[in-house]
Design an enzyme around this catalytic site. Structure first.
Site, PDB file in Angstrom:
ATOM      1  N   THR A  55     -58.156  83.248 -23.709  1.00  0.00           N
ATOM      2  CA  THR A  55     -58.506  83.760 -22.387  1.00  0.00           C
ATOM      3  C   THR A  55     -59.503  82.805 -21.751  1.00  0.00           C
ATOM      4  OG1 THR A  55     -60.451  85.054 -22.998  1.00  0.00           O
ATOM      5  CG2 THR A  55     -58.306  86.083 -23.383  1.00  0.00           C
ATOM      6  N   CYS A  56     -59.985  83.153 -20.562  1.00  0.00           N
ATOM      7  CA  CYS A  56     -60.958  82.274 -19.910  1.00  0.00           C
ATOM      8  C   CYS A  56     -62.270  82.220 -20.682  1.00  0.00           C
ATOM      9  CB  CYS A  56     -61.214  82.732 -18.480  1.00  0.00           C
ATOM     10  SG  CYS A  56     -61.809  84.427 -18.328  1.00  0.00           S
ATOM     11  N   ARG A  58     -62.543  82.873 -24.253  1.00  0.00           N
ATOM     12  CA  ARG A  58     -62.446  82.649 -25.696  1.00  0.00           C
ATOM     13  C   ARG A  58     -61.086  82.078 -26.082  1.00  0.00           C
ATOM     14  NH1 ARG A  58     -64.500  86.733 -28.088  1.00  0.00           N
ATOM     15  NH2 ARG A  58     -65.210  87.770 -26.187  1.00  0.00           N
ATOM     16  N   SER A 121     -67.663  90.850 -24.673  1.00  0.00           N
ATOM     17  CA  SER A 121     -67.268  90.287 -23.385  1.00  0.00           C
ATOM     18  C   SER A 121     -68.477  89.929 -22.530  1.00  0.00           C
ATOM     19  CB  SER A 121     -66.397  91.288 -22.618  1.00  0.00           C
ATOM     20  OG  SER A 121     -65.203  91.576 -23.327  1.00  0.00           O
ATOM     21  N   GLU A 126     -65.857  95.969 -20.499  1.00  0.00           N
ATOM     22  CA  GLU A 126     -64.681  95.725 -19.656  1.00  0.00           C
ATOM     23  C   GLU A 126     -63.403  95.961 -20.449  1.00  0.00           C
ATOM     24  OE1 GLU A 126     -62.413  93.043 -19.802  1.00  0.00           O
ATOM     25  OE2 GLU A 126     -63.295  91.821 -21.372  1.00  0.00           O
ATOM     26  N   GLN A 132     -55.301  91.790 -22.942  1.00  0.00           N
ATOM     27  CA  GLN A 132     -55.052  90.410 -23.350  1.00  0.00           C
ATOM     28  C   GLN A 132     -54.813  90.317 -24.853  1.00  0.00           C
ATOM     29  OE1 GLN A 132     -58.735  88.983 -21.676  1.00  0.00           O
ATOM     30  NE2 GLN A 132     -57.721  88.035 -19.926  1.00  0.00           N
ATOM     31  N   GLY A 203     -51.477  86.145 -10.945  1.00  0.00           N
ATOM     32  CA  GLY A 203     -51.542  86.853 -12.220  1.00  0.00           C
ATOM     33  C   GLY A 203     -52.431  88.079 -12.153  1.00  0.00           C
ATOM     34  N   ILE A 206     -56.051  87.615 -10.526  1.00  0.00           N
ATOM     35  CA  ILE A 206     -55.969  87.488  -9.074  1.00  0.00           C
ATOM     36  C   ILE A 206     -55.611  88.833  -8.447  1.00  0.00           C
ATOM     37  CG2 ILE A 206     -54.567  86.531  -7.202  1.00  0.00           C
ATOM     38  CD1 ILE A 206     -56.692  84.620  -8.154  1.00  0.00           C
TER      39      ILE A 206
END
Length: 439
Positions: A55-56, A58, A121, A126, A132, A203, A206
């Site tokens: 992910t952004c 990890r 996180s 969250e 994910q 995605g 967004i």
């Protein structure tokens, strides 16, 4: 069986390192096949297991394989997997090493539980990370790299996340990254409702951001995406909320960028989409009116040099992470409750994992018992066929089973000495204690 989690995240590595290690969705299945082959070569496991979460914030490898019992075996397993990650992503392992965490066994289990619950996180509590993680597990299953151990780990992980969500208020005071994007924009512009907003990508992230911005009723919302149809779907959805929308191609950005006051980008591109020259041209056309650019992608969509421009306010995913660290005190009670639940569930899982280690021995003992039983029963049948007295045959059958059942233990006791003999004398009475069922 060794369960191992290896990775980097926003706690251990800057975005410049995380973007080098990140996997795009298209990369993950081939990487899983390669990782399984690698694990097979360094362990005695014929069926190693692997899952990749990227992910952004990890990139993590979850592995299950036989790594041997010695400390040297475990060190080899750890170091070679780090080298695999570095080589696969084309970076120097020495540069990667200071940022990597390696978590074996119960530490790996606890980490998976905490990640799924949102405790690890940027935004504590969250929920996006759970989705994910589920996608990562689904991809591993489709790639054939998810076996008994990781499958059980992740099923328990999802159960723990559901339990924590249902019994604590872990997410009650969270500020989402999408909400933070809106608030940062409002630091520059008094009203988002007077601005034109461009979303690059279509995605999940967004879509979440677009929903939050849509609530402010911006003057115009545009969506630029590699696939025009996907961008049109998001634009049409926003239009249903009464917004003025349009969709663009990525190739339109150089000539249209200057029209937008707020730009939010999050794509799976491995290279920047917006370069310094493009933004310089846009600022010139805007006559130096300020522009907010929010880059939520890892690897980044916007070149870092853009942040040096006077009229550009560029925020990365790490900047948003710093912004959302508010309300932490009000979440501490819920975090404590969640950690207590996790500790209990980690103990339960480790008990199951340790029990799995006895399965081959149990299977072997049962097979030996079946072989002994089959031998004595067959001998009894032959005696009965010869006309022997049934009672005598039954006595002989019972005696034969008893002798064979006790032989191994008695033989070990007779030949043992010292501490080994004392240990057997303590264990054997419990093993052969009679169990009477209630009547």
């Amino acid at each position: 069986m060794q369960i191992l989690t290896l990775g980097i995240n926003h706690h251990t590595a800057p975005i410049s390192m995380r973007e080098q290690v990140a996997f795009t969705p298209e990369m993950i299945q081939p990487a899983l096949h390669h990782l399984k082959d690698h694990l097979s070569q360094i362990s005695s496991s014929q069926l190693p297991e692997a899952t990749i979460l990227s992910t952004c914030n990890r990139t993590e490898l979850y592995c299950a394989a036989n790594d041997g019992q010695s400390s040297s075996d475990k060190t080899l397993f750890k170091n070679s997997t780090i080298e695999w990650l570095a080589k696969t992503r084309g970076i120097d392992s020495e540069a990667l090493l200071p940022h990597v965490y390696v978590l074996p066994q119960s530490l790996a289990v606890r980490h998976a539980f905490r990640v799924a619950c949102g405790l690890d996180s940027m935004v504590v509590g969250e929920t996006q990370i759970l989705g994910q993680l589920k996608n990562a597990v689904r991809t591993a299953d489709e790639a054939g790299s998810l076996g008994t151990y990781l499958n059980q780990l992740f099923q328990k992980t999802f159960q723990v996340a559901k339990e924590v969500r249902g019994t604590t208020e872990i997410g009650s005071h969270s500020i989402s990254m999408a909400a933070a994007a809106v608030r940062l924009s409002e630091r520059i512009f008094e009203s988002v409702g007077d601005q034109k907003v461009l979303f690059i990508g279509a995605g999940e992230m967004i879509s979440l951001c677009a929903t939050h911005f849509a609530a402010r009723k911006p003057k115009l919302v545009a969506v630029a995406n590699r696939t025009l149809e996907r961008g049109e779907e998001l634009a049409d959805h926003l239009a249903e909320q009464g917004l003025v929308t349009e969709s663009l191609r990525l190739s339109d950005l150089p000539t249209r960028l200057h029209e937008f006051d707020i730009i939010v980008s999050c794509t799976a591109s491995t290279l920047p989409i917006i370069g310094l020259g493009m933004v310089e041209s846009a600022i010139k056309s805007r006559k130096h009116r300020p522009i907010v650019m929010i880059d939520l992608a890892v690897p980044r969509d916007i070149e870092t040099e853009v942040s040096r421009l006077n009229d550009v306010y560029l925020y990365t995913v790490d900047d948003l992470g710093d912004f959302v660290q508010t309300g932490t005190d009000s979440r501490q009670a819920a975090v404590g409750q969640a950690e207590a639940i996790i500790e209990t569930r980690v103990s339960n899982f480790m008990h199951w994992l340790e029990g799995r280690g006895t399965v081959p021995l149990i299977q072997d003992l049962r097979q030996r018992g079946d072989d002994l039983r089959a031998f004595e029963v067959e001998r009894a049948r032959k005696l009965l066929a010869k006309g022997e007295d049934p009672q005598a045959v039954l006595d002989a059958l019972a005696q034969g089973l008893t002798n064979k059942f006790l032989h191994g233990s008695l033989h070990a006791l007779q030949h043992a000495q010292g501490e080994e003999r004392e240990a057997l004398m303590k264990i054997l009475p419990g093993l052969f204690r009679a169990h009477h069922s209630d009547k």
